[in-house]
Structure formats: structure tokens, C-alpha cells
Design an enzyme around this catalytic site. Sequence first.
Site, PDB file in Angstrom:
ATOM      1  N   LYS A  13       0.459  -1.138   0.241  1.00 33.15           N
ATOM      2  CA  LYS A  13       0.200   0.138   0.253  1.00 33.15           C
ATOM      3  C   LYS A  13       1.036   1.300  -0.055  1.00 33.15           C
ATOM      4  O   LYS A  13       0.172   2.176  -1.089  1.00 33.15           O
ATOM      5  CB  LYS A  13      -0.888  -0.005   1.026  1.00 33.15           C
ATOM      6  CG  LYS A  13      -2.067  -1.202   1.101  1.00 33.15           C
ATOM      7  CD  LYS A  13      -3.084  -0.354   2.483  1.00 33.15           C
ATOM      8  CE  LYS A  13      -2.304  -0.768   4.258  1.00 33.15           C
ATOM      9  NZ  LYS A  13      -1.922  -2.208   4.325  1.00 33.15           N
ATOM     10  N   ARG A  85      -9.157   2.083   9.892  1.00 37.28           N
ATOM     11  CA  ARG A  85      -8.300   0.477  10.053  1.00 37.28           C
ATOM     12  C   ARG A  85      -9.378  -0.476  10.936  1.00 37.28           C
ATOM     13  O   ARG A  85      -9.199  -1.166  10.551  1.00 37.28           O
ATOM     14  CB  ARG A  85      -7.404   0.792  11.204  1.00 37.28           C
ATOM     15  CG  ARG A  85      -5.816  -0.293  11.004  1.00 37.28           C
ATOM     16  CD  ARG A  85      -4.867   0.228  11.952  1.00 37.28           C
ATOM     17  NE  ARG A  85      -3.891   1.165  10.903  1.00 37.28           N
ATOM     18  CZ  ARG A  85      -3.078   0.145  10.736  1.00 37.28           C
ATOM     19  NH1 ARG A  85      -2.699  -0.539  10.225  1.00 37.28           N
ATOM     20  NH2 ARG A  85      -2.537   1.689   9.783  1.00 37.28           N
ATOM     21  N   ARG A 124      11.832  -9.494   5.203  1.00 33.49           N
ATOM     22  CA  ARG A 124      12.536  -8.216   5.553  1.00 33.49           C
ATOM     23  C   ARG A 124      13.187  -7.250   5.990  1.00 33.49           C
ATOM     24  O   ARG A 124      13.428  -8.864   7.362  1.00 33.49           O
ATOM     25  CB  ARG A 124      11.547  -6.999   5.984  1.00 33.49           C
ATOM     26  CG  ARG A 124      10.421  -6.521   4.743  1.00 33.49           C
ATOM     27  CD  ARG A 124       8.801  -5.705   5.190  1.00 33.49           C
ATOM     28  NE  ARG A 124       8.100  -5.314   4.493  1.00 33.49           N
ATOM     29  CZ  ARG A 124       7.494  -4.602   5.359  1.00 33.49           C
ATOM     30  NH1 ARG A 124       7.460  -4.482   6.351  1.00 33.49           N
ATOM     31  NH2 ARG A 124       6.119  -4.467   4.153  1.00 33.49           N
ATOM     32  N   ARG A 157      13.277  -7.281  11.951  1.00 33.80           N
ATOM     33  CA  ARG A 157      12.520  -6.670  12.928  1.00 33.80           C
ATOM     34  C   ARG A 157      11.516  -7.485  13.749  1.00 33.80           C
ATOM     35  O   ARG A 157      10.853  -8.570  13.246  1.00 33.80           O
ATOM     36  CB  ARG A 157      11.131  -4.909  12.772  1.00 33.80           C
ATOM     37  CG  ARG A 157      12.380  -3.769  12.013  1.00 33.80           C
ATOM     38  CD  ARG A 157      11.644  -3.189  12.137  1.00 33.80           C
ATOM     39  NE  ARG A 157      12.306  -1.775  11.545  1.00 33.80           N
ATOM     40  CZ  ARG A 157      11.737  -1.030  10.627  1.00 33.80           C
ATOM     41  NH1 ARG A 157      11.202  -1.633   9.256  1.00 33.80           N
ATOM     42  NH2 ARG A 157      13.493  -0.439  10.720  1.00 33.80           N
ATOM     43  N   ARG A 168       0.034 -10.407  12.908  1.00 29.73           N
ATOM     44  CA  ARG A 168      -0.720  -8.679  12.068  1.00 29.73           C
ATOM     45  C   ARG A 168      -2.095  -9.076  11.467  1.00 29.73           C
ATOM     46  O   ARG A 168      -2.919  -8.586  10.988  1.00 29.73           O
ATOM     47  CB  ARG A 168       0.587  -8.365  11.473  1.00 29.73           C
ATOM     48  CG  ARG A 168       1.717  -7.720  12.261  1.00 29.73           C
ATOM     49  CD  ARG A 168       2.108  -7.189  12.025  1.00 29.73           C
ATOM     50  NE  ARG A 168       2.868  -6.152  10.569  1.00 29.73           N
ATOM     51  CZ  ARG A 168       3.744  -6.449   9.899  1.00 29.73           C
ATOM     52  NH1 ARG A 168       5.025  -6.546   9.898  1.00 29.73           N
ATOM     53  NH2 ARG A 168       3.631  -4.534   8.671  1.00 29.73           N
TER      54      ARG A 168
END
Length: 213
Positions: A13, A85, A124, A157, A168
Site C-alpha cells: 500500500k 482501520r 524483510r 524486526r 498482524r
Amino acid sequence: MRIVLMGPPGAGKGTQARRLAESTGMKHLSTGDMLRSEVTTGSELGLLAKGFMDKGDLVPDSTIIAMIQGQLANPAGVLLDGFPRTVIQAESLDESLEVAGLPIDKIVHMSVDTEELVRRLSSRAVCKSCQTPYNLVSDAPSIEGVCDKCGSDVIVRDDDKPEAVMNRMKVYEELTAPVLNYYKTRADVIEIIATGTPDSVFEELTQAIETGN
Ligand SMILES: [Zn+2]
């Protein structure tokens, strides 16, 4: 034009919103970026938000609405990324837009299957010192675990570790997926399969916004 860009974490996004804002001149409103910058500049709103963030609490809807309210009437149009959200946020956004006479024109939902999202997010990594981002699959550092630029450790992370990624996704499904259902009765919802390359997704996105399907 006012567009809401929705999609799970890892759907791309932010990247697409930045490109779209650049090519159309629309104002990109990323609530995450805006909150971080309010906190950094130490504005009244930033100080209020920081109080919640420091405790690990969610910043209240009213604070976020107050933060974006002044931007919604931007004559170049706005692109909302990361907001709303929750259904409650969507309802309060609708209320403030109604008062201002500025309805939402389009909702774009970028969907990517869960397996692909987990693969994207868990590849990532970032340098813990200079923050250079890496992708362990397509753009890994030349020496494993060592930053090409500064030689410090390259780490994954905590919120990109597989367990956190699954969490998530779960939060997204529970809180944000109902927002889509909420909008389906009120606005034009456009579905985009965002599994392609950033270029092909961008092409699909601009076409969808121009033609409405
Ligand atoms: Zn580094």
C-alpha cells in the site's frame, strides 16, 4: 477525489500510494507517517499521541481524525493509506466527511494471498544502525547479516518475525476486513490482485481508478 487504499500488511500500500500521489498530485495521507512526524515536531497533537504510543496503546480514533481533518479538503484530492482501520474509524471518518460535504469517491482493496504475504514480510530485514532496508530473498547483504553500507548487524524486526506476521494478519482480518464490508454498502469498492511486480500493480491501480473497475 478522495480515495481510501486498503489491504493487509505487506500488500504494498505505502509504495503504491506514494507513486499514485506523485503521478496524480493527490495528497498522500499516511496516518503512520503523520503520527511519527507530529511526535517528532512535538506538536500538541504529537504530545497527546506520544502519551498513548509510549504505553503501547493505540492512539484514539478522535486524535487521528483530528490529525487528518484539516487535510481532507485538499483541492488536489486525498489518498488515505492506513486509515480507517476499524469500523468505528470508518464511521467517524464518514461523519466528518459528511459535515464537510466531501464524500469518499473510491475504495481500493489490494489483496494478496496469506502465504505470499508471510513470505514477503518475513524476508524483510534492516540494518540496526543505519536503517538501510534489505530483502533476504531478492536484495540480501553481500555478507550474511552484515550491512553493505556501514558494516553493522542486519536484523529482522520483531514485528516481521513469522509469529508476529501471523498475528498482524489476524488483527487485520478481525478489525479491518469488516471495514471492507462496511464500505461495500456505501461506496465504490475496487478489488485489485496485488501479487504482480510493483510496476504491474501500479498500472492496474491507475487503470482501476480511472475507469472505476
Ligand atoms: Zn548499516
